[in-house]
Write a protein that holds these residues in place. Structure first.
Motif, PDB file in Angstrom:
ATOM      1  N   UNK A   1     -27.864  29.657  -1.490  1.00 14.92           N
ATOM      2  CA  UNK A   1     -26.599  30.239  -1.029  1.00 14.92           C
ATOM      3  C   UNK A   1     -26.465  31.688  -1.479  1.00 14.92           C
ATOM      4  N   UNK A   2     -26.882  31.961  -2.712  1.00 11.26           N
ATOM      5  CA  UNK A   2     -26.755  33.328  -3.224  1.00 11.26           C
ATOM      6  C   UNK A   2     -27.678  34.282  -2.472  1.00 11.26           C
ATOM      7  N   UNK A   3     -28.890  33.872  -2.176  1.00 12.47           N
ATOM      8  CA  UNK A   3     -29.819  34.719  -1.419  1.00 12.47           C
ATOM      9  C   UNK A   3     -29.286  34.957  -0.006  1.00 12.47           C
ATOM     10  N   UNK A   4     -28.755  33.914   0.614  1.00  5.65           N
ATOM     11  CA  UNK A   4     -28.196  34.065   1.963  1.00  5.65           C
ATOM     12  C   UNK A   4     -27.054  35.081   1.966  1.00  5.65           C
ATOM     13  N   UNK A   5     -26.188  35.024   0.962  1.00  2.65           N
ATOM     14  CA  UNK A   5     -25.077  35.982   0.868  1.00  2.65           C
ATOM     15  C   UNK A   5     -25.602  37.404   0.721  1.00  2.65           C
ATOM     16  N   UNK A   6     -26.657  37.579  -0.055  1.00  2.00           N
ATOM     17  CA  UNK A   6     -27.235  38.906  -0.247  1.00  2.00           C
ATOM     18  C   UNK A   6     -27.751  39.474   1.071  1.00  2.00           C
ATOM     19  N   UNK A   7     -28.414  38.627   1.846  1.00  4.87           N
ATOM     20  CA  UNK A   7     -28.942  39.060   3.151  1.00  4.87           C
ATOM     21  C   UNK A   7     -27.803  39.461   4.082  1.00  4.87           C
ATOM     22  N   UNK A   8     -26.770  38.646   4.124  1.00  8.71           N
ATOM     23  CA  UNK A   8     -25.649  38.900   5.033  1.00  8.71           C
ATOM     24  C   UNK A   8     -24.870  40.145   4.632  1.00  8.71           C
ATOM     25  N   UNK A   9     -24.663  40.348   3.326  1.00  8.96           N
ATOM     26  CA  UNK A   9     -23.931  41.528   2.875  1.00  8.96           C
ATOM     27  C   UNK A   9     -24.687  42.804   3.215  1.00  8.96           C
ATOM     28  N   UNK A  10     -26.006  42.767   3.130  1.00 14.58           N
ATOM     29  CA  UNK A  10     -26.802  43.942   3.460  1.00 14.58           C
ATOM     30  C   UNK A  10     -26.792  44.231   4.962  1.00 14.58           C
ATOM     31  N   UNK A  11     -26.633  43.183   5.760  1.00 15.60           N
ATOM     32  CA  UNK A  11     -26.736  43.336   7.221  1.00 15.60           C
ATOM     33  C   UNK A  11     -25.420  43.744   7.870  1.00 15.60           C
ATOM     34  N   UNK A  12     -24.292  43.243   7.351  1.00 17.88           N
ATOM     35  CA  UNK A  12     -22.992  43.496   7.978  1.00 17.88           C
ATOM     36  C   UNK A  12     -22.127  44.384   7.078  1.00 17.88           C
TER      37      UNK A  12
ATOM     38  N   UNK B   1     -15.471  37.888  17.858  1.00 14.82           N
ATOM     39  CA  UNK B   1     -15.127  37.796  19.279  1.00 14.82           C
ATOM     40  C   UNK B   1     -13.642  37.501  19.482  1.00 14.82           C
ATOM     41  N   UNK B   2     -13.031  36.759  18.563  1.00 13.93           N
ATOM     42  CA  UNK B   2     -11.601  36.437  18.696  1.00 13.93           C
ATOM     43  C   UNK B   2     -10.733  37.328  17.820  1.00 13.93           C
ATOM     44  N   UNK B   3     -11.361  38.049  16.887  1.00 15.45           N
ATOM     45  CA  UNK B   3     -10.621  38.911  15.961  1.00 15.45           C
ATOM     46  C   UNK B   3     -11.535  40.057  15.520  1.00 15.45           C
ATOM     47  N   UNK B   4     -11.626  41.115  16.345  1.00 15.42           N
ATOM     48  CA  UNK B   4     -12.587  42.194  16.085  1.00 15.42           C
ATOM     49  C   UNK B   4     -12.411  42.897  14.745  1.00 15.42           C
ATOM     50  N   UNK B   5     -11.216  42.901  14.184  1.00 13.46           N
ATOM     51  CA  UNK B   5     -10.987  43.606  12.928  1.00 13.46           C
ATOM     52  C   UNK B   5     -11.166  42.768  11.684  1.00 13.46           C
ATOM     53  N   UNK B   6     -11.575  41.519  11.842  1.00 10.20           N
ATOM     54  CA  UNK B   6     -11.682  40.614  10.696  1.00 10.20           C
ATOM     55  C   UNK B   6     -12.770  41.059   9.727  1.00 10.20           C
ATOM     56  N   UNK B   7     -12.448  40.990   8.446  1.00 13.23           N
ATOM     57  CA  UNK B   7     -13.430  41.240   7.397  1.00 13.23           C
ATOM     58  C   UNK B   7     -13.704  39.927   6.667  1.00 13.23           C
ATOM     59  N   UNK B   8     -14.897  39.801   6.119  1.00 10.24           N
ATOM     60  CA  UNK B   8     -15.329  38.538   5.509  1.00 10.24           C
ATOM     61  C   UNK B   8     -15.790  38.782   4.078  1.00 10.24           C
ATOM     62  N   UNK B   9     -15.293  37.950   3.165  1.00 16.28           N
ATOM     63  CA  UNK B   9     -15.743  37.973   1.778  1.00 16.28           C
ATOM     64  C   UNK B   9     -16.401  36.633   1.483  1.00 16.28           C
ATOM     65  N   UNK B  10     -17.666  36.675   1.080  1.00 16.81           N
ATOM     66  CA  UNK B  10     -18.413  35.462   0.752  1.00 16.81           C
ATOM     67  C   UNK B  10     -18.536  35.337  -0.761  1.00 16.81           C
ATOM     68  N   UNK B  11     -18.453  34.131  -1.252  1.00 10.47           N
ATOM     69  CA  UNK B  11     -18.678  33.871  -2.669  1.00 10.47           C
ATOM     70  C   UNK B  11     -19.321  32.498  -2.817  1.00 10.47           C
ATOM     71  N   UNK B  12     -20.008  32.288  -3.918  1.00  7.92           N
ATOM     72  CA  UNK B  12     -20.697  31.018  -4.168  1.00  7.92           C
ATOM     73  C   UNK B  12     -19.956  30.271  -5.277  1.00  7.92           C
ATOM     74  N   UNK B  13     -19.638  29.023  -5.021  1.00  9.17           N
ATOM     75  CA  UNK B  13     -18.937  28.220  -6.019  1.00  9.17           C
ATOM     76  C   UNK B  13     -19.820  27.990  -7.239  1.00  9.17           C
ATOM     77  N   UNK B  14     -19.268  28.169  -8.440  1.00  7.63           N
ATOM     78  CA  UNK B  14     -20.047  27.894  -9.655  1.00  7.63           C
ATOM     79  C   UNK B  14     -20.093  26.407 -10.014  1.00  7.63           C
TER      80      UNK B  14
END
Length: 384
Positions: free
Chosen positions: A260-271, A224-237
């Motif tokens: 956290x890893x499952x949540x990232x998988x869901x989000x990557x598939x959706x967006x 909403x404040x930055x329409x072109x923003x891209x997001x990279x998610x990673x899980x700390x080891x």
């Protein structure tokens, strides 16, 4: 031989070709990332302790690592670092959970003001409950904290509104929060400021649905404040320092990282504008036979960090030929001091981790089924 779906897959789909027959320090689990980030794109980082390695590498490798909250010019480099300037893109300290990230955004934009917004310590020292270790010795007054926080929130807004890519390292699912308004703290009250009170504070362990909901709301707010923003998610080891659950810390660590890893998988598939980077798999997987953990079995070794960042740079950073040539030249010209002492390496790899305060002064006890996490236990049992 009969043909079947596994007959002609690319090499990365087969364990033998992708892992067993690859040099251990060259295992690369990234396949076809949905986007790449230009070296000149503005990159912002946040997250748990491990995120500091990513920001440090981006800045050193010639990427446009965006820092919107800068120290006053009169501060020396050492003093500025001690006050956590430049550790992240803004001076928010470690952001361990998805809920903490979402509330940071809401607070920066005036959409949420926690009821427990100050901790007044002895001698009138004031501590920020949401950045308890950001200012050594705390603030001299509530007014001083308010002024600093106003500047901090302005820097956070600038970062969110001007970034091209946001890298968030998820570290924890365990957290402590206010019973009154559900404000989430980076550390349990009583560890680095404030006073723990069972009537006011409660333990929470977020599940997959919670993390997905939090990050979905954050991604929408950022867009909403930055329409072109891209997001990279990673899980700390990095494993938990301690757990407030009634189980072994290794079990809590695996449960937390799995959520956290499952949540990232869901989000990557959706967006389509959200990508996952496998820091956790490279360091903690152990598939190549290399041990990337230090003697404490939590700290990631320089070799582990280097492996992670090699893969990240190769797969996610897009450079033109001139930029790549300059980067390689800079690496070649970087002086290497032979026989550097181990403490110099340790200092170079040092990160600011709030949760390490949980072990200071802790006295492990043999808990019983009837035990409740009381004030006397909190420094030894909480998020990691």
């Amino acid at each position: 031989m009969k043909k079947h779906p596994y007959s002609r897959l690319p090499a990365h789909a087969y364990w033998r070709h992708a892992v067993a027959e690859v040099a251990p320090d060259e295992i690369d689990p990234v396949v076809d990332p949905p986007f790449r980030v230009g070296a000149r794109d503005r990159i912002v980082t946040a997250g748990s302790c491990f995120a500091q390695h990513i920001g440090r590498h981006l800045a050193a490798s010639g990427c446009n690592y965006l820092v919107t909250e800068k120290a006053h010019p009169f501060l020396t480099e050492g003093a500025a670092h001690a006050l956590n300037y430049g550790v992240y893109s803004a001076r928010y300290g470690n952001v361990y959970t998805s809920r903490q990230l979402l509330q940071l955004f809401e607070r920066a934009y005036g959409r949420f003001t926690p009821k427990e917004n100050y901790w007044v310590e002895r001698a009138g020292v004031v501590v920020d409950p949401f950045r308890p270790q950001i200012q050594e010795g705390g603030f001299n007054s509530q007014r001083e904290l308010e002024l600093d926080r106003d500047g901090h929130f302005a820097a956070v807004r600038e970062a969110f509104e001007t970034l091209d890519a946001f890298i968030f390292t998820l570290g924890l699912t365990e957290a402590w929060r206010s019973r009154e308004d559900k404000a989430v703290f980076p550390l349990c009250p009583g560890v680095a400021g404030g006073d723990y009170a069972p009537a006011r504070h409660e333990f929470v362990n977020f599940g997959v649905d919670d993390v997905v909901a939090d990050l979905t709301a954050f991604i929408a707010a950022l867009a909403a404040v930055n329409p072109g923003a891209r997001v990279i998610l990673t899980v700390s080891p990095v494993p938990l320092v301690a757990t407030a659950e009634r189980r072994h810390v290794t079990v809590s660590t695996m449960a937390s990282k799995s959520i956290l890893r499952v949540a990232c998988d869901i989000l990557e598939r959706h967006f389509s504008h959200v990508a996952y980077f496998p820091s956790y798999e490279i360091v903690a997987g152990g598939y190549g036979g290399l041990d990337y953990f230090g003697p404490d079995r939590r700290s990631v070794t320089p070799e582990g960090v280097a492996h992670v960042m090699r893969v990240f740079d190769r797969r996610f950073i897009k450079r033109n030929l001139v930029e790549e040539a300059l980067r390689r030249t800079a690496q070649a010209l970087t002086p290497v001091k032979p026989g550097a002492p181990d403490d110099a390496v340790a200092e170079a790899m040092r990160v600011m981790c709030d949760e390490e305060a949980l072990e200071l002064g802790a006295t492990p006890t043999a808990a019983t089924e009837e035990d409740e996490p009381g004030a006397e236990q909190l420094q030894g049992r909480s998020e990691g």
